[in-house]
Design a protein around this motif. Structure first.
Motif, PDB file in Angstrom:
ATOM      1  N   ILE A   1      -5.373  63.134  -0.780  1.00  0.00           N
ATOM      2  CA  ILE A   1      -5.865  61.881  -0.557  1.00  0.00           C
ATOM      3  C   ILE A   1      -7.511  62.454  -0.495  1.00  0.00           C
ATOM      4  O   ILE A   1      -7.801  63.331   0.141  1.00  0.00           O
ATOM      5  N   CYS A   2      -8.399  61.743  -1.391  1.00  0.00           N
ATOM      6  CA  CYS A   2      -9.568  62.038  -1.407  1.00  0.00           C
ATOM      7  C   CYS A   2     -10.159  61.061  -0.362  1.00  0.00           C
ATOM      8  O   CYS A   2      -9.753  60.090   0.141  1.00  0.00           O
ATOM      9  N   CYS A   3     -11.491  61.439   0.071  1.00  0.00           N
ATOM     10  CA  CYS A   3     -12.197  60.523   1.084  1.00  0.00           C
ATOM     11  C   CYS A   3     -13.624  60.511   0.887  1.00  0.00           C
ATOM     12  O   CYS A   3     -14.105  61.547  -0.018  1.00  0.00           O
ATOM     13  N   THR A   4     -14.821  59.761   1.376  1.00  0.00           N
ATOM     14  CA  THR A   4     -15.965  59.918   1.357  1.00  0.00           C
ATOM     15  C   THR A   4     -16.602  59.848   2.682  1.00  0.00           C
ATOM     16  O   THR A   4     -15.702  59.716   3.504  1.00  0.00           O
TER      17      THR A   4
ATOM     18  N   ILE B   1      -8.077  59.330   8.137  1.00  0.00           N
ATOM     19  CA  ILE B   1      -7.640  60.362   8.876  1.00  0.00           C
ATOM     20  C   ILE B   1      -6.759  59.429  10.136  1.00  0.00           C
ATOM     21  O   ILE B   1      -5.607  59.827  10.546  1.00  0.00           O
ATOM     22  N   GLU B   2      -7.469  58.416  10.549  1.00  0.00           N
ATOM     23  CA  GLU B   2      -6.734  57.594  11.548  1.00  0.00           C
ATOM     24  C   GLU B   2      -5.617  57.021  10.963  1.00  0.00           C
ATOM     25  O   GLU B   2      -4.536  56.707  11.778  1.00  0.00           O
ATOM     26  N   ASN B   3      -5.556  56.522   9.719  1.00  0.00           N
ATOM     27  CA  ASN B   3      -4.385  55.876   9.165  1.00  0.00           C
ATOM     28  C   ASN B   3      -3.121  56.898   8.836  1.00  0.00           C
ATOM     29  O   ASN B   3      -1.991  56.398   8.601  1.00  0.00           O
ATOM     30  N   LEU B   4      -3.243  58.311   8.984  1.00  0.00           N
ATOM     31  CA  LEU B   4      -2.311  59.199   8.890  1.00  0.00           C
ATOM     32  C   LEU B   4      -1.334  59.167  10.175  1.00  0.00           C
ATOM     33  O   LEU B   4      -2.164  59.196  11.267  1.00  0.00           O
TER      34      LEU B   4
ATOM     35  N   ILE C   1     -13.950  62.404  16.802  1.00  0.00           N
ATOM     36  CA  ILE C   1     -13.666  61.077  16.814  1.00  0.00           C
ATOM     37  C   ILE C   1     -12.088  60.792  16.618  1.00  0.00           C
ATOM     38  O   ILE C   1     -11.882  59.900  17.808  1.00  0.00           O
ATOM     39  N   THR C   2     -11.597  61.464  15.981  1.00  0.00           N
ATOM     40  CA  THR C   2     -10.144  60.846  15.983  1.00  0.00           C
ATOM     41  C   THR C   2      -9.240  61.787  16.812  1.00  0.00           C
ATOM     42  O   THR C   2      -8.063  61.514  17.290  1.00  0.00           O
ATOM     43  N   LYS C   3      -9.683  62.909  17.668  1.00  0.00           N
ATOM     44  CA  LYS C   3      -9.097  63.728  18.628  1.00  0.00           C
ATOM     45  C   LYS C   3      -7.826  64.332  17.722  1.00  0.00           C
ATOM     46  O   LYS C   3      -6.944  64.966  18.233  1.00  0.00           O
ATOM     47  N   ARG C   4      -7.849  64.789  16.329  1.00  0.00           N
ATOM     48  CA  ARG C   4      -6.937  65.411  15.576  1.00  0.00           C
ATOM     49  C   ARG C   4      -7.424  66.920  15.687  1.00  0.00           C
ATOM     50  O   ARG C   4      -7.742  67.392  14.725  1.00  0.00           O
ATOM     51  N   ASP C   5      -7.214  67.492  16.999  1.00  0.00           N
ATOM     52  CA  ASP C   5      -7.655  68.925  17.240  1.00  0.00           C
ATOM     53  C   ASP C   5      -7.020  69.924  16.415  1.00  0.00           C
ATOM     54  O   ASP C   5      -7.576  71.150  16.203  1.00  0.00           O
ATOM     55  N   ASP C   6      -5.642  69.587  15.813  1.00  0.00           N
ATOM     56  CA  ASP C   6      -5.068  70.466  14.974  1.00  0.00           C
ATOM     57  C   ASP C   6      -5.499  70.501  13.289  1.00  0.00           C
ATOM     58  O   ASP C   6      -4.877  71.131  12.760  1.00  0.00           O
ATOM     59  N   MET C   7      -6.395  69.661  13.382  1.00  0.00           N
ATOM     60  CA  MET C   7      -6.830  69.583  11.843  1.00  0.00           C
ATOM     61  C   MET C   7      -7.358  70.628  11.387  1.00  0.00           C
ATOM     62  O   MET C   7      -8.457  71.439  12.055  1.00  0.00           O
TER      63      MET C   7
END
Ligand code: 13P
Ligand code: SF4
Length: 308
Positions: free
Chosen positions: A122-125, A133-136, A157-163
């Motif tokens: 997935i690409c993003c800007t 990221i929030e939609n995953l 922002i998203t708290k996806r610490d394991d990213m």
């Protein structure tokens, strides 16, 4: 020769659309049909019916236009106009890196080469990275690349610490000086700080608004404040000043003020004379192998799908 006048004439004759990123010099922005951020320009490139797309920006942006409109002639006035951020992630290094993360979804910022996009899910800007990221699903494992600053901002922002975040950066946005911005805030106590998420965390902490170039421009128009310190590439000040002539825009200084670091040296390679010659000769043209286009396109279409 009056290059602007000649370009505007030729553009009509050749059914050409001129796209300009906000970081282009003012003369280029003034002759463009559309001026925008990476997302807006890619959306226009996907929809245009013009025979020729003349892209005033850097290599990866023109490549994105070609990926989305492979049957159009896409011209880039300066093929040497690269991007330090895109260069910080090459295909071979990425392939080796991804071997460590076989079950991860690869989310790439649009500031990447077509080869890297072909390895991307997935690409993003900067306009839609957080939304994507929030939609995953929460349990989805993610590799984000190539910008470590945008990656760390998204994580906060998203708290996806394991990213997992690739360790790349942009030479312009990394260079803003925290100390000099604090000095400016003392000098202009009413001013709000606007920052692009490619800036370091220490700069983002000082910001009143963090966003893509289009989001920062929009904020500067709609906010009641009359003074802004702008921590992104200097080209954006042109549209900010046009939209709000009564407001004051102060460029945030880089650490080394002799290096002109709030100018992207690649963006500033495009000149009116080069645009004129490019349109006249219909060259240099962006050419990409069709198989590579098909692979890279999936990641951009997925971005459009996830953000519509
Ligand atoms: P935008 O996506 O905000 O246009 O940014 C592009 C870019 O190159 C930032 O340095
Ligand atoms: Fe690349 Fe930075 Fe220039 Fe944007 S400002 S095009 S990220 S080098």
């Amino acid at each position: 020769m009056d290059f602007s006048k000649e370009i505007l004439k030729m553009k009509k004759e050749k059914n050409c659309v001129i796209l300009s990123h906000f970081y282009q010099i003012a003369d280029i922005q003034n002759i463009a049909d559309f001026i925008g951020d990476s997302l807006q320009l890619s959306q226009i490139a996907a929809e245009t019916t013009a025979d020729i797309i003349l892209f005033c920006g850097v290599n990866f942006m023109a490549e994105t236009a070609k990926i989305l409109s492979p049957d159009r002639k896409v011209l880039l006035p300066e093929p040497e106009a690269g991007c330090s951020l895109a260069d910080s992630c090459n295909v071979n290094d990425l392939k080796a890196f991804l071997k460590n993360y076989p079950d991860h979804t690869v989310v790439s910022y649009v500031n990447t080469s077509v080869g890297v996009k072909a390895l991307t899910d997935i690409c993003c800007t900067s306009s839609n990275a957080i939304k994507i990221i929030e939609n995953l699903p929460e349990n989805e494992k993610i590799v984000f690349l190539p910008d470590r600053n945008l990656g760390s901002y998204i994580k906060s922002i998203t708290k996806r610490d394991d990213m997992v975040v690739w360790n790349g950066a942009c030479h312009v946005h990394e260079e803003f000086s925290v100390e000099k911005i604090i000095e400016l805030k003392k000098e202009y106590p009413e001013a709000k700080v606007l920052a692009h998420p490619e800036c370091k965390k220490t700069v983002l902490i000082l910001a009143d608004k963090i966003g893509s170039t289009a989001a920062l421009l929009e904020f500067s128009k709609n906010d009641g404040c009359k003074q802004f310190i702008v921590a992104t590439e200097s080209g954006i000040l042109h549209q900010m000043q046009i939209s709000s002539p009564q407001k004051t825009f102060i460029p945030a200084p880089p650490v080394d003020s002799t290096c002109g670091c709030n100018d992207c040296k690649y963006m500033k390679m495009v000149t009116l004379e080069k645009v004129y010659n490019t349109l006249k000769n219909e060259s240099p043209e962006v050419l990409i192998d069709i198989e590579l286009i098909e692979k890279a396109k999936k990641s951009i279409l997925r971005m459009f799908e996830m953000t519509k």
